[in-house]
Design a protein around this motif. Structure first.
Motif, PDB file in Angstrom:
ATOM      1  N   PHE A  75       0.840  -1.208   0.000  1.00  0.00           N
ATOM      2  CA  PHE A  75       0.000   0.000   0.000  1.00  0.00           C
ATOM      3  C   PHE A  75       0.874   1.256   0.000  1.00  0.00           C
ATOM      4  CE2 PHE A  75      -2.289   3.363   2.290  1.00  0.00           C
ATOM      5  CZ  PHE A  75      -3.436   3.460   1.515  1.00  0.00           C
ATOM      6  N   THR A  78       2.619   1.675  -3.556  1.00  0.00           N
ATOM      7  CA  THR A  78       1.760   1.825  -4.732  1.00  0.00           C
ATOM      8  C   THR A  78       1.773   3.234  -5.339  1.00  0.00           C
ATOM      9  OG1 THR A  78       0.314   0.000  -4.078  1.00  0.00           O
ATOM     10  CG2 THR A  78      -0.614   1.610  -5.599  1.00  0.00           C
ATOM     11  N   PRO A  79       1.750   4.317  -4.535  1.00  0.00           N
ATOM     12  CA  PRO A  79       1.832   5.660  -5.145  1.00  0.00           C
ATOM     13  C   PRO A  79       3.076   5.847  -6.019  1.00  0.00           C
ATOM     14  CG  PRO A  79       1.137   5.843  -2.862  1.00  0.00           C
ATOM     15  CD  PRO A  79       1.503   4.408  -3.072  1.00  0.00           C
ATOM     16  N   LEU A  82       2.464   4.066  -9.339  1.00  0.00           N
ATOM     17  CA  LEU A  82       1.539   4.846 -10.167  1.00  0.00           C
ATOM     18  C   LEU A  82       2.240   6.061 -10.776  1.00  0.00           C
ATOM     19  CD1 LEU A  82      -1.609   4.722  -7.854  1.00  0.00           C
ATOM     20  CD2 LEU A  82      -1.376   3.624 -10.078  1.00  0.00           C
ATOM     21  N   THR A  83       3.092   6.692  -9.993  1.00  0.00           N
ATOM     22  CA  THR A  83       3.841   7.846 -10.491  1.00  0.00           C
ATOM     23  C   THR A  83       4.756   7.448 -11.641  1.00  0.00           C
ATOM     24  OG1 THR A  83       3.779   8.855  -8.284  1.00  0.00           O
ATOM     25  CG2 THR A  83       5.404   9.718  -9.835  1.00  0.00           C
ATOM     26  N   ILE A  89      -1.741  10.185  -8.458  1.00  0.00           N
ATOM     27  CA  ILE A  89      -2.185   9.363  -7.322  1.00  0.00           C
ATOM     28  C   ILE A  89      -3.426   9.946  -6.642  1.00  0.00           C
ATOM     29  CG2 ILE A  89       0.113   8.435  -6.895  1.00  0.00           C
ATOM     30  CD1 ILE A  89       0.361  10.397  -4.549  1.00  0.00           C
ATOM     31  N   ASN A  90      -3.712  11.223  -6.876  1.00  0.00           N
ATOM     32  CA  ASN A  90      -4.884  11.845  -6.262  1.00  0.00           C
ATOM     33  C   ASN A  90      -6.064  11.969  -7.226  1.00  0.00           C
ATOM     34  OD1 ASN A  90      -3.716  12.307  -3.651  1.00  0.00           O
ATOM     35  ND2 ASN A  90      -2.494  13.942  -4.579  1.00  0.00           N
ATOM     36  N   GLY A  94      -6.147   7.073  -9.856  1.00  0.00           N
ATOM     37  CA  GLY A  94      -5.076   6.845  -8.893  1.00  0.00           C
ATOM     38  C   GLY A  94      -5.595   6.276  -7.587  1.00  0.00           C
ATOM     39  N   ARG A  95      -6.676   6.862  -7.061  1.00  0.00           N
ATOM     40  CA  ARG A  95      -7.248   6.361  -5.804  1.00  0.00           C
ATOM     41  C   ARG A  95      -7.791   4.941  -5.967  1.00  0.00           C
ATOM     42  NH1 ARG A  95      -8.747  12.007  -5.149  1.00  0.00           N
ATOM     43  NH2 ARG A  95     -10.611  11.677  -6.414  1.00  0.00           N
ATOM     44  N   ARG A  98      -4.888   2.612  -5.929  1.00  0.00           N
ATOM     45  CA  ARG A  98      -4.201   2.575  -4.633  1.00  0.00           C
ATOM     46  C   ARG A  98      -4.875   1.644  -3.630  1.00  0.00           C
ATOM     47  NH1 ARG A  98      -3.397   8.683  -2.877  1.00  0.00           N
ATOM     48  NH2 ARG A  98      -2.544   7.714  -0.975  1.00  0.00           N
ATOM     49  N   TRP A 148     -10.967   9.008   2.048  1.00  0.00           N
ATOM     50  CA  TRP A 148     -10.844   9.726   0.777  1.00  0.00           C
ATOM     51  C   TRP A 148     -12.185  10.297   0.338  1.00  0.00           C
ATOM     52  CZ3 TRP A 148      -7.506   5.433  -1.918  1.00  0.00           C
ATOM     53  CH2 TRP A 148      -6.193   5.531  -1.456  1.00  0.00           C
ATOM     54  N   ARG A 240       4.143  -4.139 -10.038  1.00  0.00           N
ATOM     55  CA  ARG A 240       3.704  -4.718  -8.759  1.00  0.00           C
ATOM     56  C   ARG A 240       4.361  -6.078  -8.524  1.00  0.00           C
ATOM     57  NH1 ARG A 240      -0.927  -8.442  -7.697  1.00  0.00           N
ATOM     58  NH2 ARG A 240      -1.953  -7.941  -5.718  1.00  0.00           N
TER      59      ARG A 240
END
Length: 381
Positions: A75, A78-79, A82-83, A89-90, A94-95, A98, A148, A240
């Motif tokens: 967890f 993961t950001p 994604l980057t 990520i926001n 992205g959420r 995540r 979130w 991953r």
């Protein structure tokens, strides 16, 4: 022909049969019915038998905590993954990623193969580990999804308390967890499989026989390859998997784990496909936002579904390949090499995107410069 290779070919044939049955079996209620049969009957019976055959000791209690620790580490990382592939990520995508990427669904993607290749004792360890994973997926990720969703707004404490109680009941009453608890209680009193009434042990054993074929056919039915987002999600899932293998190398090295079957259980378990439960959290939040006419959505349900659809075949291929290779990937240099290769392949897509963007930007600048020069020449004339 090698026995492991024969098993793998047999497994692939079952998956192919499932793929052929797509035209006969709808991807709606009928496919969900097969999944329900696996998770409520075949899988619980298989795990129950595995636990009753194994001598339970204090070491098994460590597995839920080890699995939970892996979930938390994944967890946290993961950001970064994604980057690397260019997903904000926001953002909604992205959420969604995540809370899906750190989750595991071992029941459908690794338990059948651990049973077939490594045996009951290894399956018992993996099943205990899944308790920690279930706690993370059902409770912690639900809290994250709520956080979130509500962001800086105050939320209803009573509503949250009610939902958490409901989740606790879901965790307790889920057939797999119930069978694990009952099996642990029986074993603690010295009751093993051979001490159960014969009719009960025969029934449970025959139920367990149908698990592997059903899971493989379900995989064939569930696989949906979509062109859109295929490369993006493949890149994310390979990153991953690459990180997972590199993480396992670190754990094995620092913990000095030498039991080959334990190393393979750790690899197979951590390479499991993404779980459906985070998607259930996403769906619940989306429904709430739809009811409240919320303008800014928290998650992208379609993107989450695409992750689920692609993670299953990728995980199964990797797990089958590693287990088929016997003890090859219990050697740290081989595991490190495979992890590095997967991570590198995962980086191909974002590198290609950046190069393509730069080339396009350079071409646009040249075109703009040429246009300006042409205008200047016309003005001079």
């Amino acid at each position: 022909m090698d026995g492991a290779l024969q098993k793998t070919i047999s497994f692939l044939l079952f998956i192919f049969i499932g793929f052929l049955l797509k035209k006969k079996i709808s991807t709606g209620d009928e496919t969900r019915g097969i999944k329900s049969l696996i998770l409520t009957l075949a899988l619980p019976a298989t795990i129950f038998i595995a636990l009753l055959k194994v001598k339970i000791d204090g070491n098994l209690i460590l597995f839920p905590f080890l699995a939970l620790g892996f979930n938390i580490v994944l967890f946290a990382i993961t950001p970064l993954l994604l980057t690397l592939i260019g997903i904000n990520i926001n953002s909604k995508k992205g959420r969604s990623a995540r809370i899906l990427i750190p989750s595991l669904a071992p029941g459908l993607s690794c338990f059948p193969f651990i049973l077939e290749f490594l045996g009951d004792a290894s399956l018992a360890k993996a099943a205990m580990g899944d308790l920690g994973n279930k706690f993370f997926v059902l409770f912690l990720l639900y809290l994250v999804a709520l956080k979130w969703h509500y962001k800086n707004a105050d939320f209803e404490a009573n509503s949250l308390k009610t939902k958490l109680i409901s989740l606790a009941k879901t965790l307790l009453y889920e057939p797999v967890n119930l069978f694990i608890i009952v099996a642990l209680v029986l074993v603690s009193f010295g009751i093993t499989l051979d001490k159960l009434p014969n009719y009960l042990s025969i029934t449970l054993t025959r139920l367990s026989y149908i698990m592997t074929p059903l899971v493989l056919i379900f995989i064939g039915l569930a696989v949906k390859i979509k062109k859109r987002q295929f490369f993006e999600l493949s890149s994310l899932l390979l990153l991953r998997a690459g990180f997972t293998l590199l993480f396992i190398v670190g754990i094995v090295f620092f913990a000095d784990i030498t039991i080959k079957k334990d190393i393979l259980v750790m690899i197979a378990f951590t390479l499991s496909a993404c779980s459906f439960w985070p998607f259930a959290h996403i769906s619940a939040v989306n429904l709430k936002e739809k009811t409240e006419n919320t303008a800014e959505k928290t998650f992208d349900a379609n993107f989450a579904l695409s992750i689920l659809a692609l993670s299953l075949p990728i995980s199964v291929i990797l797990i089958l390949g590693i287990l088929t290779a016997g003890n090859t990937f219990t050697e740290m240099k081989n595991l490190l090499l495979l992890g590095g290769i997967l991570f590198s392949i995962g980086l191909v897509y974002p590198i290609f995107l950046k190069l393509n963007t730069r080339i396009k930007s350079s071409t646009d600048n040249e075109h703009e410069s040429s246009k300006n020069n042409s205008l200047e020449f016309s003005s001079d004339k």
